[in-house]
Design a protein around this motif. Structure first.
Motif, PDB file in Angstrom:
ATOM      1  N   GLY A  61       1.473   7.982  -1.136  1.00 30.83           N
ATOM      2  CA  GLY A  61       0.147   8.482  -1.731  1.00 30.83           C
ATOM      3  C   GLY A  61      -0.929   8.054  -0.805  1.00 30.83           C
ATOM      4  N   PRO A  62      -2.036   7.849  -1.127  1.00 31.89           N
ATOM      5  CA  PRO A  62      -2.320   9.310  -2.080  1.00 31.89           C
ATOM      6  C   PRO A  62      -2.764  10.451  -1.652  1.00 31.89           C
ATOM      7  N   PHE A  63      -1.962  11.437  -2.731  1.00 34.70           N
ATOM      8  CA  PHE A  63      -2.436  12.902  -2.544  1.00 34.70           C
ATOM      9  C   PHE A  63      -3.410  13.773  -2.944  1.00 34.70           C
ATOM     10  N   HIS A  64      -4.205  13.435  -1.976  1.00 34.09           N
ATOM     11  CA  HIS A  64      -5.928  13.977  -2.509  1.00 34.09           C
ATOM     12  C   HIS A  64      -6.629  13.845  -0.976  1.00 34.09           C
ATOM     13  N   ALA A  84       0.407  -1.395   0.386  1.00 33.38           N
ATOM     14  CA  ALA A  84      -0.032   0.003   0.099  1.00 33.38           C
ATOM     15  C   ALA A  84       0.570   1.529  -0.175  1.00 33.38           C
ATOM     16  N   ALA A  85       0.444   2.370  -0.639  1.00 35.64           N
ATOM     17  CA  ALA A  85       0.780   3.398  -0.260  1.00 35.64           C
ATOM     18  C   ALA A  85       0.719   4.184   0.508  1.00 35.64           C
ATOM     19  N   HIS A  86       0.831   5.058   1.601  1.00 36.81           N
ATOM     20  CA  HIS A  86       0.499   5.757   2.530  1.00 36.81           C
ATOM     21  C   HIS A  86       1.083   7.102   2.410  1.00 36.81           C
ATOM     22  N   ILE A 135      -6.740   8.360   2.394  1.00 36.04           N
ATOM     23  CA  ILE A 135      -5.982   8.305   3.461  1.00 36.04           C
ATOM     24  C   ILE A 135      -4.602   7.170   2.851  1.00 36.04           C
ATOM     25  N   ILE A 136      -5.660   5.923   2.181  1.00 37.79           N
ATOM     26  CA  ILE A 136      -4.921   5.468   1.501  1.00 37.79           C
ATOM     27  C   ILE A 136      -4.659   4.839   0.002  1.00 37.79           C
ATOM     28  N   ASP A 137      -3.500   4.477  -0.251  1.00 36.78           N
ATOM     29  CA  ASP A 137      -3.287   3.764  -1.624  1.00 36.78           C
ATOM     30  C   ASP A 137      -3.765   2.477  -1.983  1.00 36.78           C
ATOM     31  N   LEU A 138      -4.210   1.115  -1.421  1.00 41.80           N
ATOM     32  CA  LEU A 138      -4.022  -0.366  -1.734  1.00 41.80           C
ATOM     33  C   LEU A 138      -3.442  -0.532  -3.097  1.00 41.80           C
TER      34      LEU A 138
END
Length: 334
Positions: free
Chosen positions: A150-153, A120-122, A157-160
């Motif tokens: 990421g995610p820079f939104h 994941a990305a955090h 809060i997290i991209d899996l």
């Protein structure tokens, strides 16, 4: 010297753009493809493994970190401060996922992104580190390795990874509410990161029996109650055949009993789960897996069953075989 410094700033700027673009699709718009919700120009791959549910979670271990991974950084004008891997961290919000557009590219940790690995990305958890992610609606949870930024939104809060999102049931809708809990180094030392205990299946209470109309010429013989009744035995006793010469029974209802495992807005997602579930349960269940469409939803169901007893028994067998919980539902015959 001035020329060299300018070149370094250009490289740094390019690196931030790559970080913002490849670490997660946080700023993109979503697609409404029949395969489910995902970010523009992204989506599932064409070589999806046969048994996504069997891919194991990441196994936490204490890893070394580069000092640079703890330095504050700025993306799209927002400053992010990475957190320590020794302090508890809990966050609730919206999770999204990223797939083929980033598959094979470098992550912020310098590794290669694999959409079929439990990662994941955090924006602030240590690189690398581990976290438990729980779907707030269905209670499913996975352990992932954080190896990307990421995610820079502001709303996510997290991209899996694709597979982590699939195991949580987020591929169809594209996003969903989750709880992210960091697994600290002390948790790893103590072995305190195992899955939370699953609740045991509870037999569904039988409906109140309909009144029996006994013929005037006969007297119903009383039946002694068992000393230690249980719910399943009560169901079986209730559904024993009754002589039609003594009792007038109503016609069977048009609706039948099913086990429902999921409901999706995308038909393709429901069909994929139905095929996967059918392959998993073929040794423990003979009834077919259906995809039933109604009210803009596609429900994945197994059945029909002749009684609640049979449905409860099947639910226990299937959950023991696959780990997939289900709910009893009443529907029209297929």
């Amino acid at each position: 010297m001035t020329r060299m410094r300018s070149a370094l700033w250009l490289l740094l700027g390019a690196g931030l753009l790559v970080l913002a673009g490849c670490s997660g699709p946080g700023g993109g718009s979503t697609s409404t493809s029949s395969k489910g919700g995902y970010y523009k120009d992204d989506g599932p791959g064409s070589d999806i493994p046969d048994n996504i549910a069997a891919i194991p979670d990441a196994v936490p271990r204490i890893e070394k970190h580069a000092r640079a991974n703890f330095r504050p950084y700025v993306v799209f004008g927002k400053r992010y401060v990475p957190v320590s891997d020794e302090k508890p961290f809990r966050q609730q919000g919206t999770a999204s996922w990223y797939g083929r557009k980033f598959h094979g590219n470098k992550t912020a940790n310098g590794e290669v992104y694999d959409m079929y690995a439990m990662t994941a990305a955090h924006p602030t958890l240590p690189l690398p580190s581990y976290a438990r992610v729980t779907h707030a609606s269905n209670g499913k949870n996975v352990i992932v390795r954080i190896n990307d930024r990421g995610p820079f939104h502001s709303k996510r809060i997290i991209d899996l990874s694709y597979v982590a999102a699939a195991k949580l049931g987020l591929i169809g809708p594209g996003s969903g509410q989750v709880i992210v809990e960091a697994i600290t180094n002390q948790d790893i030392r103590d072995g305190n990161f195992g899955p939370p205990p699953r609740p045991k299946p509870v037999p569904v209470a039988p409906p109140a029996p309909a009144p029996l109309l006994v013929a005037a010429t006969q007297t119903a013989a009383p039946h002694p109650a068992p000393a230690t009744p249980d719910a399943l035995a009560a169901l079986q006793h209730q559904e024993a055949p009754i002589s039609t010469s003594a009792v007038h029974t109503p016609a069977p209802p048009a609706d039948q009993i099913y086990l429902q495992f999921a409901a999706f807005s995308a038909a393709g997602t429901a069909e994929d789960l139905a095929q996967e579930l059918g392959a998993q349960i073929k040794h423990v269940e003979t009834r077919p897996v259906h995809v039933q469409a109604s009210s803009d939803l596609y429900r994945v169901r197994v059945g029909p069953y002749p009684s609640r007893t049979a449905a409860v028994n099947a639910a226990v067998r299937i959950e023991q075989e696959t780990g997939q919980p289900s709910a009893l539902t009443v529907g029209h015959p297929q």
